[in-house]
Enzyme design. Structure first.
Site, PDB file in Angstrom:
ATOM      1  N   PRO A   9       0.798  -1.234   0.000  1.00 34.76           N
ATOM      2  CA  PRO A   9       0.000   0.000   0.000  1.00 34.76           C
ATOM      3  C   PRO A   9       0.829   1.281   0.000  1.00 34.76           C
ATOM      4  O   PRO A   9       1.859   1.367   0.675  1.00 34.76           O
ATOM      5  CB  PRO A   9      -0.815  -0.106   1.292  1.00 34.76           C
ATOM      6  CG  PRO A   9      -0.077  -1.065   2.142  1.00 34.76           C
ATOM      7  CD  PRO A   9       0.567  -2.046   1.203  1.00 34.76           C
ATOM      8  N   ASN A  10       0.334   2.226  -0.772  1.00 34.90           N
ATOM      9  CA  ASN A  10       0.878   3.592  -0.865  1.00 34.90           C
ATOM     10  C   ASN A  10       2.206   3.696  -1.616  1.00 34.90           C
ATOM     11  O   ASN A  10       2.685   4.802  -1.863  1.00 34.90           O
ATOM     12  CB  ASN A  10       1.005   4.236   0.535  1.00 34.90           C
ATOM     13  CG  ASN A  10      -0.329   4.281   1.240  1.00 34.90           C
ATOM     14  OD1 ASN A  10      -1.294   4.802   0.679  1.00 34.90           O
ATOM     15  ND2 ASN A  10      -0.423   3.714   2.423  1.00 34.90           N
ATOM     16  N   ARG A  17       4.980  10.940  -2.426  1.00 39.74           N
ATOM     17  CA  ARG A  17       4.712  10.624  -1.024  1.00 39.74           C
ATOM     18  C   ARG A  17       5.930  10.894  -0.138  1.00 39.74           C
ATOM     19  O   ARG A  17       6.979  10.276  -0.321  1.00 39.74           O
ATOM     20  CB  ARG A  17       4.367   9.137  -0.976  1.00 39.74           C
ATOM     21  CG  ARG A  17       4.146   8.599   0.379  1.00 39.74           C
ATOM     22  CD  ARG A  17       4.101   7.081   0.352  1.00 39.74           C
ATOM     23  NE  ARG A  17       3.858   6.621   1.686  1.00 39.74           N
ATOM     24  CZ  ARG A  17       4.142   5.410   2.129  1.00 39.74           C
ATOM     25  NH1 ARG A  17       4.668   4.521   1.321  1.00 39.74           N
ATOM     26  NH2 ARG A  17       3.913   5.092   3.379  1.00 39.74           N
ATOM     27  N   TYR A  22      11.001   8.921   1.540  1.00 36.69           N
ATOM     28  CA  TYR A  22      10.984   7.867   0.524  1.00 36.69           C
ATOM     29  C   TYR A  22      11.660   8.244  -0.796  1.00 36.69           C
ATOM     30  O   TYR A  22      11.701   7.418  -1.712  1.00 36.69           O
ATOM     31  CB  TYR A  22       9.534   7.418   0.275  1.00 36.69           C
ATOM     32  CG  TYR A  22       8.874   6.861   1.525  1.00 36.69           C
ATOM     33  CD1 TYR A  22       9.390   5.739   2.165  1.00 36.69           C
ATOM     34  CD2 TYR A  22       7.749   7.471   2.081  1.00 36.69           C
ATOM     35  CE1 TYR A  22       8.810   5.233   3.316  1.00 36.69           C
ATOM     36  CE2 TYR A  22       7.147   6.965   3.236  1.00 36.69           C
ATOM     37  CZ  TYR A  22       7.686   5.849   3.854  1.00 36.69           C
ATOM     38  OH  TYR A  22       7.121   5.347   4.993  1.00 36.69           O
ATOM     39  N   ASN A  73       8.251  -5.380  -0.722  1.00 30.72           N
ATOM     40  CA  ASN A  73       8.095  -4.227   0.157  1.00 30.72           C
ATOM     41  C   ASN A  73       6.607  -4.169   0.461  1.00 30.72           C
ATOM     42  O   ASN A  73       5.810  -3.677  -0.340  1.00 30.72           O
ATOM     43  CB  ASN A  73       8.556  -2.929  -0.514  1.00 30.72           C
ATOM     44  CG  ASN A  73       8.460  -1.744   0.445  1.00 30.72           C
ATOM     45  OD1 ASN A  73       7.883  -1.872   1.533  1.00 30.72           O
ATOM     46  ND2 ASN A  73       9.001  -0.605   0.052  1.00 30.72           N
ATOM     47  N   ALA A  76       3.031  -0.711   4.880  1.00 32.72           N
ATOM     48  CA  ALA A  76       2.497  -0.774   6.243  1.00 32.72           C
ATOM     49  C   ALA A  76       2.047  -2.182   6.635  1.00 32.72           C
ATOM     50  O   ALA A  76       2.042  -2.525   7.825  1.00 32.72           O
ATOM     51  CB  ALA A  76       1.335   0.210   6.375  1.00 32.72           C
ATOM     52  N   GLU A  97      12.686  -9.320   2.254  1.00 29.91           N
ATOM     53  CA  GLU A  97      11.884  -8.165   2.682  1.00 29.91           C
ATOM     54  C   GLU A  97      12.698  -6.904   2.450  1.00 29.91           C
ATOM     55  O   GLU A  97      13.884  -6.870   2.786  1.00 29.91           O
ATOM     56  CB  GLU A  97      11.551  -8.311   4.168  1.00 29.91           C
ATOM     57  CG  GLU A  97      10.880  -7.070   4.748  1.00 29.91           C
ATOM     58  CD  GLU A  97      10.574  -7.183   6.237  1.00 29.91           C
ATOM     59  OE1 GLU A  97      10.431  -8.319   6.753  1.00 29.91           O
ATOM     60  OE2 GLU A  97      10.482  -6.133   6.879  1.00 29.91           O
ATOM     61  N   HIS A  99      12.760  -2.385   2.377  1.00 32.17           N
ATOM     62  CA  HIS A  99      12.151  -1.085   2.682  1.00 32.17           C
ATOM     63  C   HIS A  99      13.063   0.027   2.193  1.00 32.17           C
ATOM     64  O   HIS A  99      14.294  -0.091   2.279  1.00 32.17           O
ATOM     65  CB  HIS A  99      11.945  -0.923   4.188  1.00 32.17           C
ATOM     66  CG  HIS A  99      11.074  -1.985   4.766  1.00 32.17           C
ATOM     67  ND1 HIS A  99       9.711  -1.974   4.634  1.00 32.17           N
ATOM     68  CD2 HIS A  99      11.384  -3.120   5.427  1.00 32.17           C
ATOM     69  CE1 HIS A  99       9.209  -3.054   5.203  1.00 32.17           C
ATOM     70  NE2 HIS A  99      10.206  -3.776   5.690  1.00 32.17           N
ATOM     71  N   ARG A 106      12.772   4.405  12.964  1.00 26.44           N
ATOM     72  CA  ARG A 106      11.554   5.219  12.890  1.00 26.44           C
ATOM     73  C   ARG A 106      10.628   4.923  14.073  1.00 26.44           C
ATOM     74  O   ARG A 106      11.089   4.474  15.112  1.00 26.44           O
ATOM     75  CB  ARG A 106      10.886   4.979  11.528  1.00 26.44           C
ATOM     76  CG  ARG A 106      11.793   5.389  10.363  1.00 26.44           C
ATOM     77  CD  ARG A 106      11.107   5.235   9.028  1.00 26.44           C
ATOM     78  NE  ARG A 106       9.941   6.103   8.922  1.00 26.44           N
ATOM     79  CZ  ARG A 106       8.986   5.954   8.001  1.00 26.44           C
ATOM     80  NH1 ARG A 106       9.070   4.989   7.107  1.00 26.44           N
ATOM     81  NH2 ARG A 106       7.956   6.790   7.975  1.00 26.44           N
TER      82      ARG A 106
HETATM   83  C1  DQA Z   1       8.127   1.239   3.958  1.00 23.45           C
HETATM   84  C2  DQA Z   1       8.152   1.430   5.479  1.00 23.45           C
HETATM   85  C3  DQA Z   1       6.773   1.171   6.072  1.00 23.45           C
HETATM   86  O1  DQA Z   1       6.803   1.368   7.477  1.00 23.45           O
HETATM   87  C4  DQA Z   1       5.766   2.133   5.480  1.00 23.45           C
HETATM   88  O2  DQA Z   1       4.473   1.859   5.977  1.00 23.45           O
HETATM   89  C5  DQA Z   1       5.783   2.130   4.001  1.00 23.45           C
HETATM   90  C6  DQA Z   1       7.064   2.103   3.312  1.00 23.45           C
HETATM   91  C7  DQA Z   1       9.489   1.590   3.320  1.00 23.45           C
HETATM   92  O3  DQA Z   1       9.698   1.193   2.174  1.00 23.45           O
HETATM   93  O4  DQA Z   1      10.300   2.289   3.932  1.00 23.45           O
HETATM   94  O5  DQA Z   1       4.753   2.225   3.348  1.00 23.45           O
HETATM   95  O6  DQA Z   1       7.866  -0.129   3.674  1.00 23.45           O
END
Ligand code: DQA
Length: 147
Positions: A9-10, A17, A22, A73, A76, A97, A99, A106
């Site tokens: 998501p997102n 964003r 990011y 990735n 959330a 995994e 990020h 964080r």
């Molecule tokens: C994320 C880190 C997550 O905590 C966050 O909710 C994201 C992006 C990252 O790529 O740093 O959506 O996965």
């Protein structure tokens, strides 16, 4: 070799964003860079993004028997989703995994991952480069295990 890059998501809003966290690169740009890099290694890399947990579960299940590894990735959902964890484990397909941000530096709720303990490894905090590092890690892993 066939890999699937999954973004949760997102992450479709990368570039717009919270760029201070990011970066300014779009997901499209990251995906095409990674596909190029995979191609140079003789690997087919597909990509998939969804904001919906169930759709992500469906896509992971569809990879059964077709994909050698996931780069994920989960955004959330990393911190909340038992369903994604179960889907990944159900396939038995190895995953890395990743990020963009260093989730351990964080908020406390981001410091927990429901996926990490079963991953081959984690890459966190290198911005767009996390994707490349995850690909390298996965290729190294598969080369060693598929010998
Ligand atoms: C994320 C880190 C997550 O905590 C966050 O909710 C994201 C992006 C990252 O790529 O740093 O959506 O996965």
């Amino acid at each position: 070799m066939h890999l699937l890059l999954i973004n949760g998501p997102n992450l479709n809003l990368l570039g717009l964003r919270e760029p201070s966290i990011y970066g300014s690169e779009t997901l499209e740009a990251i995906e095409s860079r990674l596909k190029q890099k995979a191609k140079m290694e003789g690997v087919l890399l597909e990509s998939f993004q969804s904001n919906s947990e169930g759709v992500l579960v469906d896509r992971i299940q569809q990879a059964l028997g077709k994909v050698d590894g996931f780069l994920i990735n989960a955004g959330a959902y990393t911190h909340t989703s038992v369903a994604l964890r179960d889907a990944l484990l159900s396939t038995g397909i190895p995953y890395v995994e990743l990020h963009l941000s260093n989730t351990f530096a964080r908020e406390e709720f981001r410091q927990k991952s429901l996926l990490a303990d079963c991953a081959i490894g984690i890459v966190s905090g290198f911005g767009g480069m996390s994707y490349e590092l995850a690909l390298e890690g996965m290729l190294g892993y598969l080369m060693n295990t598929q010998k």
